[in-house]
Enzyme design. Structure first.
Site, PDB file in Angstrom:
ATOM      1  N   LYS A 112       0.882  -1.178  -0.206  1.00 31.80           N
ATOM      2  CA  LYS A 112      -0.003  -0.104  -0.106  1.00 31.80           C
ATOM      3  C   LYS A 112       0.786   1.184  -0.040  1.00 31.80           C
ATOM      4  CE  LYS A 112      -3.351   2.401   3.079  1.00 31.80           C
ATOM      5  NZ  LYS A 112      -4.361   1.974   3.893  1.00 31.80           N
TER       6      LYS A 112
HETATM    7  C1  R5P Z   1      -2.593   4.837   8.464  1.00 34.24           C
HETATM    8  O1  R5P Z   1      -1.496   4.378   8.793  1.00 34.24           O
HETATM    9  C2  R5P Z   1      -3.545   3.777   8.433  1.00 34.24           C
HETATM   10  O2  R5P Z   1      -3.150   2.501   8.493  1.00 34.24           O
HETATM   11  C3  R5P Z   1      -4.541   3.861   7.067  1.00 34.24           C
HETATM   12  O3  R5P Z   1      -4.907   2.593   6.769  1.00 34.24           O
HETATM   13  C4  R5P Z   1      -4.041   4.605   5.887  1.00 34.24           C
HETATM   14  O4  R5P Z   1      -3.386   5.750   6.122  1.00 34.24           O
HETATM   15  C5  R5P Z   1      -5.354   4.541   4.791  1.00 34.24           C
HETATM   16  O5  R5P Z   1      -6.058   5.508   5.270  1.00 34.24           O
HETATM   17  P1  R5P Z   1      -6.205   7.039   4.685  1.00 34.24           P
HETATM   18  O6  R5P Z   1      -7.168   6.728   3.295  1.00 34.24           O
HETATM   19  O7  R5P Z   1      -7.152   7.845   5.501  1.00 34.24           O
HETATM   20  O8  R5P Z   1      -4.882   7.525   4.382  1.00 34.24           O
END
Ligand code: R5P
Length: 292
Positions: free
Chosen positions: A201
């Site tokens: 990711k």
């Molecule tokens: C961040 O450390 C979290 O694990 C979230 O899963 C990640 O940041 C994704 O969320 P967002 O779309 O709010 O950035």
């Protein structure tokens, strides 16, 4: 006693048994259990996934939009493929009757009051299996103070996950002062893949994102990042998919939206129906009125 075989059975001698390649890039050599778990996250029809990320509480507590996961998040569940969450929320809030795939956070330790890169592995593979999840997620801090420790956390999860057919999602975390560009994300995602993560990711960047997806040998999903206007978030998701991402793992841009259900459905249309961002935004506006 079973009766003796009769003559006249059909063994379809003219039809060779199919041997198909697995649909996700870089994943053909994974074992059956791991492939099956990946196929619960990524839709085999289009190879894409819409993951809803609401694991932020593991270091931030009840951040805006996640004050009440039962109230704010459960209504979104029917529209996504996968839930990305912590084991505490899975046990306490998510109905066990849900059939959505789960990606469960397996690293943690520091809160926002401390050095975030100083994480440990916080959840065992046995617990992940007990919770019937489809992957374990671990934060990797390339360039961060505890870079090596976070990479070794990831490697340990990959080692044990491989024994049990449990994929590991490496989440590239970027320090506040670090430059978020394609050069950085090529480095971060490639290291995660080289060290064995089954999928990664990362964040979308306007310039050169395709070089990030092309140089990463396993599927990439993008985080949404900070809340931006709905049309901008839809454009980002669309471009990321066009430029080689396999999906979206979005949190704040969904649950902090004026209409989270409408936004989830609009993002779904981009991810799985190949809708253009402008069309999806129109859909968002219509649905917003419906839900308000
Ligand atoms: C961040 O450390 C979290 O694990 C979230 O899963 C990640 O940041 C994704 O969320 P967002 O779309 O709010 O950035």
């Amino acid at each position: 006693m079973p009766e003796v075989d009769k003559e006249g059975k059909n063994f379809h001698l003219e039809i060779p048994q199919k041997s198909e390649l697995f649909f996700l890039k870089g994943s053909n050599e994974l074992g059956w259990g791991m492939k099956n778990r990946m196929a619960r996250i990524f839709n085999p029809k289009d190879g894409h996934t819409l993951m809803l990320a609401f694991d932020h509480g593991y270091f931030q507590g009840p951040t805006t939009g996640l004050e009440r996961i039962d109230v704010n998040i459960l209504p979104l569940v029917p529209y996504v493929d996968t839930l990305m969450l912590t084991r505490g929320i899975l046990r306490s809030i998510i109905p066990p009757a849900t059939t959505k795939s789960i990606v469960m956070r397996a690293s943690g330790g520091p809160s926002i009051l401390k050095e975030l890169s100083n994480e440990e592995i916080a959840v065992s593979v046995e617990e992940s299996i007990r919770m019937n999840v489809s992957a374990m997620a671990v934060q990797v801090f390339i360039g961060g103070e505890y870079e090596t420790k976070s990479l070794l956390n990831m490697s340990k999860l990959v080692n044990i996950g491989t024994q049990y057919g449990m994929p590991t999602l490496a989440v590239t975390a970027v320090g506040k002062d670090m430059v978020r560009d394609a050069k950085y994300f090529r480095l971060a995602t490639r290291i995660c893949a080289e060290m064995g993560a089954q999928f990664v990711k990362t964040y979308y960047v306007e310039e050169g994102f395709e070089t990030v997806t092309k140089s990463c040998p396993v599927p990439i999903v993008i985080a949404g990042g900070k809340k931006r206007p709905e049309l901008d978030a839809l454009k980002m998701a669309y471009k990321a998919l066009q430029e080689g991402a396999s999906g979206v793992d979005m949190g704040r841009n969904i649950f902090q939206s004026e209409s989270p259900i409408a936004m989830t459905r609009a993002i779904k249309a981009v991810v799985h129906e190949n809708k253009k961002p402008e069309e999806a935004y129109e859909m968002y506006q219509e649905l917003k009125n419906e839900y308000n």
